[in-house]
Design a protein around this motif. Structure first.
Motif, PDB file in Angstrom:
ATOM      1  N   PRO A   6      -2.609   0.772   7.365  1.00  0.00           N
ATOM      2  CA  PRO A   6      -3.014   0.097   6.472  1.00  0.00           C
ATOM      3  C   PRO A   6      -2.161  -0.050   5.109  1.00  0.00           C
ATOM      4  O   PRO A   6      -1.213   0.846   4.893  1.00  0.00           O
ATOM      5  CB  PRO A   6      -4.395   0.480   5.997  1.00  0.00           C
ATOM      6  CG  PRO A   6      -4.204   1.973   6.344  1.00  0.00           C
ATOM      7  CD  PRO A   6      -3.228   2.048   7.654  1.00  0.00           C
ATOM      8  N   VAL A   7      -2.403  -1.334   4.495  1.00  0.00           N
ATOM      9  CA  VAL A   7      -1.815  -1.407   2.929  1.00  0.00           C
ATOM     10  C   VAL A   7      -2.938  -1.344   2.175  1.00  0.00           C
ATOM     11  O   VAL A   7      -3.950  -2.017   2.146  1.00  0.00           O
ATOM     12  CB  VAL A   7      -0.912  -2.558   2.936  1.00  0.00           C
ATOM     13  CG1 VAL A   7      -0.610  -2.880   1.522  1.00  0.00           C
ATOM     14  CG2 VAL A   7      -0.031  -2.746   3.675  1.00  0.00           C
ATOM     15  N   ARG A   8      -2.820  -0.368   1.226  1.00  0.00           N
ATOM     16  CA  ARG A   8      -3.874  -0.093   0.278  1.00  0.00           C
ATOM     17  C   ARG A   8      -3.375  -0.249  -1.164  1.00  0.00           C
ATOM     18  O   ARG A   8      -2.271   0.453  -1.588  1.00  0.00           O
ATOM     19  CB  ARG A   8      -4.348   1.296   0.453  1.00  0.00           C
ATOM     20  CG  ARG A   8      -5.161   1.619   1.883  1.00  0.00           C
ATOM     21  CD  ARG A   8      -5.352   3.050   2.344  1.00  0.00           C
ATOM     22  NE  ARG A   8      -6.230   3.589   1.305  1.00  0.00           N
ATOM     23  CZ  ARG A   8      -6.401   4.823   0.728  1.00  0.00           C
ATOM     24  NH1 ARG A   8      -5.482   5.838   1.332  1.00  0.00           N
ATOM     25  NH2 ARG A   8      -7.210   5.131  -0.111  1.00  0.00           N
ATOM     26  N   TYR A   9      -4.252  -1.011  -1.987  1.00  0.00           N
ATOM     27  CA  TYR A   9      -3.883  -0.761  -3.413  1.00  0.00           C
ATOM     28  C   TYR A   9      -4.914  -0.152  -4.007  1.00  0.00           C
ATOM     29  O   TYR A   9      -6.258  -0.490  -3.774  1.00  0.00           O
ATOM     30  CB  TYR A   9      -4.154  -2.326  -3.770  1.00  0.00           C
ATOM     31  CG  TYR A   9      -3.005  -3.164  -3.294  1.00  0.00           C
ATOM     32  CD1 TYR A   9      -1.609  -3.300  -4.130  1.00  0.00           C
ATOM     33  CD2 TYR A   9      -3.141  -4.038  -2.392  1.00  0.00           C
ATOM     34  CE1 TYR A   9      -0.821  -3.891  -3.543  1.00  0.00           C
ATOM     35  CE2 TYR A   9      -2.150  -4.748  -1.915  1.00  0.00           C
ATOM     36  CZ  TYR A   9      -0.820  -4.816  -2.322  1.00  0.00           C
ATOM     37  OH  TYR A   9       0.008  -5.556  -1.916  1.00  0.00           O
ATOM     38  N   ILE A  10      -4.583   1.055  -4.857  1.00  0.00           N
ATOM     39  CA  ILE A  10      -5.418   2.034  -5.649  1.00  0.00           C
ATOM     40  C   ILE A  10      -5.233   1.787  -7.152  1.00  0.00           C
ATOM     41  O   ILE A  10      -4.107   2.007  -7.493  1.00  0.00           O
ATOM     42  CB  ILE A  10      -5.046   3.362  -4.854  1.00  0.00           C
ATOM     43  CG1 ILE A  10      -4.835   3.493  -3.638  1.00  0.00           C
ATOM     44  CG2 ILE A  10      -5.783   4.565  -5.619  1.00  0.00           C
ATOM     45  CD1 ILE A  10      -6.211   3.475  -2.851  1.00  0.00           C
ATOM     46  N   CYS A  11      -6.299   2.044  -7.916  1.00  0.00           N
ATOM     47  CA  CYS A  11      -6.383   2.344  -9.187  1.00  0.00           C
ATOM     48  C   CYS A  11      -5.651   3.415  -9.628  1.00  0.00           C
ATOM     49  O   CYS A  11      -5.859   4.667  -9.192  1.00  0.00           O
ATOM     50  CB  CYS A  11      -7.696   2.197  -9.774  1.00  0.00           C
ATOM     51  SG  CYS A  11      -7.608   2.506 -11.471  1.00  0.00           S
ATOM     52  N   LYS A  12      -4.536   3.293 -10.553  1.00  0.00           N
ATOM     53  CA  LYS A  12      -3.820   4.738 -10.933  1.00  0.00           C
ATOM     54  C   LYS A  12      -4.667   5.487 -11.856  1.00  0.00           C
ATOM     55  O   LYS A  12      -4.534   6.693 -11.862  1.00  0.00           O
ATOM     56  CB  LYS A  12      -2.685   4.078 -11.908  1.00  0.00           C
ATOM     57  CG  LYS A  12      -1.202   3.914 -11.485  1.00  0.00           C
ATOM     58  CD  LYS A  12      -0.250   3.908 -12.547  1.00  0.00           C
ATOM     59  CE  LYS A  12       0.860   3.203 -12.118  1.00  0.00           C
ATOM     60  NZ  LYS A  12       1.721   3.112 -13.192  1.00  0.00           N
ATOM     61  N   CYS A  72      -8.468   5.914 -11.716  1.00  0.00           N
ATOM     62  CA  CYS A  72      -9.578   6.521 -11.131  1.00  0.00           C
ATOM     63  C   CYS A  72      -9.399   6.858  -9.546  1.00  0.00           C
ATOM     64  O   CYS A  72     -10.255   7.496  -9.094  1.00  0.00           O
ATOM     65  CB  CYS A  72     -10.833   5.770 -11.407  1.00  0.00           C
ATOM     66  SG  CYS A  72     -10.963   4.308 -10.543  1.00  0.00           S
ATOM     67  N   GLY A  73      -8.366   6.184  -9.137  1.00  0.00           N
ATOM     68  CA  GLY A  73      -8.160   6.198  -7.532  1.00  0.00           C
ATOM     69  C   GLY A  73      -9.090   5.361  -6.708  1.00  0.00           C
ATOM     70  O   GLY A  73      -9.013   5.545  -5.723  1.00  0.00           O
ATOM     71  N   TYR A  74      -9.614   4.552  -7.189  1.00  0.00           N
ATOM     72  CA  TYR A  74     -10.619   3.749  -6.651  1.00  0.00           C
ATOM     73  C   TYR A  74      -9.764   2.803  -5.586  1.00  0.00           C
ATOM     74  O   TYR A  74      -8.782   2.181  -6.336  1.00  0.00           O
ATOM     75  CB  TYR A  74     -11.431   2.661  -7.648  1.00  0.00           C
ATOM     76  CG  TYR A  74     -12.133   1.559  -6.955  1.00  0.00           C
ATOM     77  CD1 TYR A  74     -13.451   2.204  -6.350  1.00  0.00           C
ATOM     78  CD2 TYR A  74     -12.040   0.425  -6.888  1.00  0.00           C
ATOM     79  CE1 TYR A  74     -14.200   1.105  -5.762  1.00  0.00           C
ATOM     80  CE2 TYR A  74     -12.761  -0.800  -6.494  1.00  0.00           C
ATOM     81  CZ  TYR A  74     -13.920  -0.201  -5.831  1.00  0.00           C
ATOM     82  OH  TYR A  74     -14.648  -1.249  -5.146  1.00  0.00           O
ATOM     83  N   GLU A  75     -10.193   2.344  -4.547  1.00  0.00           N
ATOM     84  CA  GLU A  75      -9.443   1.457  -3.606  1.00  0.00           C
ATOM     85  C   GLU A  75      -9.736   0.073  -4.017  1.00  0.00           C
ATOM     86  O   GLU A  75     -10.959  -0.386  -3.607  1.00  0.00           O
ATOM     87  CB  GLU A  75      -9.930   1.646  -2.059  1.00  0.00           C
ATOM     88  CG  GLU A  75      -8.980   0.957  -1.326  1.00  0.00           C
ATOM     89  CD  GLU A  75      -9.184   1.303   0.250  1.00  0.00           C
ATOM     90  OE1 GLU A  75      -9.934   0.887   0.957  1.00  0.00           O
ATOM     91  OE2 GLU A  75      -8.526   2.353   0.783  1.00  0.00           O
ATOM     92  N   LEU A  76      -8.946  -0.658  -4.392  1.00  0.00           N
ATOM     93  CA  LEU A  76      -9.053  -2.000  -4.851  1.00  0.00           C
ATOM     94  C   LEU A  76      -9.040  -3.045  -3.752  1.00  0.00           C
ATOM     95  O   LEU A  76      -9.456  -4.079  -3.756  1.00  0.00           O
ATOM     96  CB  LEU A  76      -7.929  -2.325  -5.972  1.00  0.00           C
ATOM     97  CG  LEU A  76      -7.824  -1.700  -7.177  1.00  0.00           C
ATOM     98  CD1 LEU A  76      -6.565  -1.762  -8.057  1.00  0.00           C
ATOM     99  CD2 LEU A  76      -8.968  -1.740  -8.028  1.00  0.00           C
ATOM    100  N   TYR A  77      -8.020  -2.747  -2.827  1.00  0.00           N
ATOM    101  CA  TYR A  77      -7.749  -3.818  -1.652  1.00  0.00           C
ATOM    102  C   TYR A  77      -7.300  -3.086  -0.436  1.00  0.00           C
ATOM    103  O   TYR A  77      -6.423  -1.809  -0.618  1.00  0.00           O
ATOM    104  CB  TYR A  77      -6.779  -4.859  -2.072  1.00  0.00           C
ATOM    105  CG  TYR A  77      -6.458  -5.929  -0.871  1.00  0.00           C
ATOM    106  CD1 TYR A  77      -7.629  -6.885  -0.538  1.00  0.00           C
ATOM    107  CD2 TYR A  77      -5.404  -5.814  -0.354  1.00  0.00           C
ATOM    108  CE1 TYR A  77      -7.285  -7.631   0.420  1.00  0.00           C
ATOM    109  CE2 TYR A  77      -5.114  -6.704   0.738  1.00  0.00           C
ATOM    110  CZ  TYR A  77      -5.908  -7.674   0.953  1.00  0.00           C
ATOM    111  OH  TYR A  77      -6.020  -8.614   1.875  1.00  0.00           O
ATOM    112  N   ARG A  78      -7.705  -3.245   0.718  1.00  0.00           N
ATOM    113  CA  ARG A  78      -7.187  -2.814   1.791  1.00  0.00           C
ATOM    114  C   ARG A  78      -6.908  -3.752   2.842  1.00  0.00           C
ATOM    115  O   ARG A  78      -7.703  -4.428   3.184  1.00  0.00           O
ATOM    116  CB  ARG A  78      -8.072  -1.747   2.481  1.00  0.00           C
ATOM    117  CG  ARG A  78      -7.670  -1.063   3.728  1.00  0.00           C
ATOM    118  CD  ARG A  78      -8.740  -0.292   4.390  1.00  0.00           C
ATOM    119  NE  ARG A  78      -8.649   0.874   3.742  1.00  0.00           N
ATOM    120  CZ  ARG A  78      -8.355   2.202   4.515  1.00  0.00           C
ATOM    121  NH1 ARG A  78      -7.624   2.244   5.781  1.00  0.00           N
ATOM    122  NH2 ARG A  78      -8.552   3.260   3.700  1.00  0.00           N
TER     123      ARG A  78
END
Length: 69
Positions: A2-8, A10-16
């Motif tokens: 997977p390609v994951r976009y994570i908030c720097k 808080c670590g929340y996964e913004l998009y997968r």
């Protein structure tokens, strides 16, 4: 993989993005994710920015069959 976009912040996964055919658009660019979310993390409200090369991590997944022969 997977390609994951994570908030720097808080670590929340913004998009997968899991697989081809998941949606019409394919893998979204960071600027598209920022635009979709209004420029802020939905969890912590931290402003989102385009990642630098140092922010991008590539990790390989080892399959059990390859590992155990």
């Amino acid at each position: 993989m997977p390609v994951r976009y994570i908030c720097k912040n808080c670590g929340y996964e913004l998009y997968r993005f899991e697989r081809v055919g998941q949606d019409f658009y394919g893998v979204r660019m960071p600027s598209e994710i920022i635009s979709l979310l209004g420029g802020k993390c939905p969890r912590c409200g931290h402003p989102l920015g385009v990642p630098a090369l140092d922010d991008i991590r590539i990790r390989l997944r080892v399959r059990w069959a390859n590992k155990h022969g």
